[in-house]
Design an enzyme around this catalytic site. Sequence first.
Site, PDB file in Angstrom:
ATOM      1  N   GLU A   1      -5.488  -4.685   7.231  1.00 21.53           N
ATOM      2  CA  GLU A   1      -6.427  -3.812   6.533  1.00 21.53           C
ATOM      3  C   GLU A   1      -7.858  -4.330   6.667  1.00 21.53           C
ATOM      4  OE1 GLU A   1      -5.784  -3.636   2.301  1.00 21.53           O
ATOM      5  OE2 GLU A   1      -6.875  -1.741   2.163  1.00 21.53           O
TER       6      GLU A   1
ATOM      7  N   TRP B   1     -13.395  10.793   4.657  1.00 23.16           N
ATOM      8  CA  TRP B   1     -12.069  11.067   4.107  1.00 23.16           C
ATOM      9  C   TRP B   1     -11.838  12.588   4.072  1.00 23.16           C
ATOM     10  CZ3 TRP B   1     -14.003   6.413   4.068  1.00 23.16           C
ATOM     11  CH2 TRP B   1     -13.178   5.311   3.945  1.00 23.16           C
TER      12      TRP B   1
ATOM     13  N   GLU C   1       0.922   1.231  -3.519  1.00 19.14           N
ATOM     14  CA  GLU C   1      -0.002   2.272  -3.095  1.00 19.14           C
ATOM     15  C   GLU C   1       0.747   3.199  -2.116  1.00 19.14           C
ATOM     16  OE1 GLU C   1      -3.907   0.737  -2.633  1.00 19.14           O
ATOM     17  OE2 GLU C   1      -4.732   2.660  -2.041  1.00 19.14           O
TER      18      GLU C   1
HETATM   19  C1  BGC Z   1      -6.632   2.200   0.785  1.00 16.09           C
HETATM   20  C2  BGC Z   1      -7.513   2.570   1.940  1.00 16.09           C
HETATM   21  C3  BGC Z   1      -8.220   3.811   1.502  1.00 16.09           C
HETATM   22  C4  BGC Z   1      -9.179   3.335   0.425  1.00 16.09           C
HETATM   23  C5  BGC Z   1     -10.209   4.299  -0.030  1.00 16.09           C
HETATM   24  C6  BGC Z   1      -7.531   1.798  -0.331  1.00 16.09           C
HETATM   25  O1  BGC Z   1      -6.879   1.360  -1.436  1.00 16.09           O
HETATM   26  O2  BGC Z   1      -5.689   1.254   1.113  1.00 16.09           O
HETATM   27  O3  BGC Z   1      -6.987   2.474   3.156  1.00 16.09           O
HETATM   28  O4  BGC Z   1      -8.728   4.605   2.472  1.00 16.09           O
HETATM   29  O5  BGC Z   1      -8.454   2.791  -0.651  1.00 16.09           O
HETATM   30  O6  BGC Z   1     -10.657   4.079  -1.305  1.00 16.09           O
END
Ligand code: BGC
Length: 905
Positions: free
Chosen positions: A784, A570, A504
């Site tokens: 996380e 976001w 990611e």
């Molecule tokens: C990320 C997050 C992100 C989120 C939103 C994840 O896979 O690691 O930190 O904000 O997706 O969908």
Amino acid sequence: MASHPAVQAPTVEHHRDPFGIGEPRPRLSWRTETDAEGWRQGAYEVQLLDEEGVPLATSGRVDSDESVLVPWPGRPLRSRERATVRVRVWSADGDGGADGNSGAGAGADGSADGANGAGADGGSGAGDGGGPSPWSPPTRVETGLLDPADWTARPITPAWPQDPESPQPVALLRHDFTLRSPIASARLYVTAYGVYEAEINGVRVGDHVLAPGWTSYEHRLRYQTFDVAGHLREGGNTLGALLGEGWYAGRIGFQGGRRAIYGELPALLAQLEVRYTDGTTETVTTGESGWRAATGPALRSEIYDGEAYDARREREGWSSPGHDTAEWAAVRELSFPTAELVAPTGPPVRRTETIAPVEVRTTPSGRTVLDFGQNLVGRLRITVSGPAGHTVTLRHAEVLEHGELGTRPLRFAKATDTYTLRGGGVETYEPRFTFHGFRYAEVEGWPGELDPADVTAVVVHSDMARTGWFSCSDPLVERLHENVVWSLRGNFLDVPTDCPQRDERLGWTGDIQVFAPTAAFLYDCSGLLTGWLRDLAAEQLARPDSVPPLVVPDVIPDTFTEFPRAQAVWADVAVLLPWVLYRRFGDRELLRGQYASMCAWVDTAASYAAEGGGLWRHVFQLGDWLDPTAPPDRPAEARTDGDLVANAYLVRTAAVLGDIAEVLGEGADAACYRALADSVRAAFNEEFVTPAGRLSSDAQTAYALALCFGLLPGARQRERAGERLAAIVRGADFRIATGFTGTPLICDALCAAGEPELAYRMLLERGCPSWLYPVTMGATTMWERWDSMLPDGSINPGDMTSFNHYALGAVADWLHRTVAGLGPAEPGWRRLRIAPLPGGGLTHASAEHVTPYGRARVEWRVEDSGVLVVEAVVPPNTRADVHLPGDDPTPFTVNAGHHVFHRKV
Ligand code: BGC
């Protein structure tokens, strides 16, 4: 006796090193060092000099107290132009303008309970007879190539067939050329589709890692400028470059990623400009003629999967003259980038630290694993000797599970490097075009006995200046803070990312939105985030719906339909991040530059509210992402309703945009966005709040949003909401019950509710979930999830489990502002807010920050007698509003200087 003010060498825009910059009229900032109490600047003069020190332009004496991002005094710089700048200042009291040393200072200390009145009586210090300070040391500025027409180079790629479906070897590109002498100066302007490292005559150019970094390549391609005069010589020379796929052509993206998102062919664009002492010039450029390509020893070098390197395939002397190129292939010219070629606004990625292993373990299955004692981002450097053709394999992971490398959280990232030995002596290897997030590394196939001294972890990230520190009497809280710092370092690798280890590593907008105040305190991230916001605006405004991407650079395909792209929290980064940067770095022009992006997003969000009859309704929201009760595979299933979150944020974002419009002098817009905030607030109240102050989602995050974002108009409502929040927190046994949205707010909300002791109680809680639970589990970075590792030591079963995500570390902002008590009261720290709130049994805390005006510091301790002693350093040319707890809570103002206050608590 106070010393005379000394002005430090000015800084240029947000650059650490203003070399190869893209701003023709860069703004200048400077700090004045003085221990004169209450010192304020009354005037300044900025002078531009040419290379021989001859003055070119001067601002003349400007009667102003501004010293942050002040205008360039001369004509705009041209491409490749050099100038030297220096500054001198006059004290405000030197010319009768002293406004601080006596009046306000005395008042301040008068209310400071008879505390040391250093600030009160130091008024004479700045007296320097009314003349200017000495000139500051000079700062040299040099522009890069400001006009696309400056580029005569063309991108080149190896002419052999390249299969976009599978990882390609790192290419070597080289070009021989001849120079006369003597050379006066030489610059290499260089970038790539992909990642590059340049070499001249066998010597590496610069020390950047993974250059040119990752930008929204379709819109903005960053180039670097290097001074290479020292690399060149009379006669034959060679310019070479290693070229890898990087983010451009390698696999990257969401849900495992895809290859070749930006293009199938990595390419190099380089322009070497040499100036002789007689004034003539010579330019060597990438293009079809004279360049040759070969594959190098790296058979593949990928961001997620790692590098495979066969040292037997090294080509000795490949970037030096005289190398035999008989077997080298031709190159192919590609068309010139349509993207804008941009100079960096922030620092490059560099190696910033090396870390030795603390332990070598043999796992239950008999494998050898090194523990570096710290979860970090970078790669390994090994020193090894053994037979030619022998392969050493290095696998990386953040945690161990059942004593073995825990690689499941990496999903489809192999995070594996292999090194095949050349043989015949000691060999050193560090992969080039990859990085891993790891604390543990499994070493397989090491020839002979592994000496831990032969393996080093090399920490890699954007080389920003550290600007913030915190300490306190609780070692677990200090470790928590240290974990935040490490997660920042690991996730500022050119782009502010979610995580650095799995498949990611993307610039998720919500993550940096909530973390920005913390980041802006700890490191000077202004330049990096300024560039990132330009990418965001470019991508957003190219979209018909004007919705900011979920990730910047945007690598989520249009076919992505799992949830709507428009996500509160976001997308709100488009408004809230520029605002944070303005508050922390004082950059008003940044607001201007982002204004179209901000308005476009809020107008779009307003249209959703209009469709919903006043509220944005009934769409999936990531919302309070990762509420600890959300099931591992459904992270958006939070206790606080997504509609509530989205509309709370809409109020906040519209209100902030109203403030921004006012700062920019856009009065009509200011009124319009404030009216939007008011109408959504009213609709919010009707929909989600009872007249008595209960919220429809009876949860920590809902109340935190309502209290922190000013959503409750009635005093009675606010009081009841505060009481209800306190009751929920007590009912939860002080466990955290917030995700990405509520976490940055909960402690502030409890303070606003008059319950700071509950905030401390939550901060100091160790049970799961809590901030300190991971610390008790040995975490060295922020996780996380609140429970990325479960209490039994197993990894959370969700397929999205990182051990290095900064979002939940947003609490550090509260540690700085409230526990230690150091925060900004006016944009750019022009005025400080000193407001320590001791509690939780802590006996001392401190925070320090390098503000644009100089170092600020607050330190407090509770003495055995029960007296609170607060020491504060207020930088020259600023003031501070001081709010102290205890017997006399009336706030007061102090001037620049060192202050000590005593309070009975
Ligand atoms: C990320 C997050 C992100 C989120 C939103 C994840 O896979 O690691 O930190 O904000 O997706 O969908």
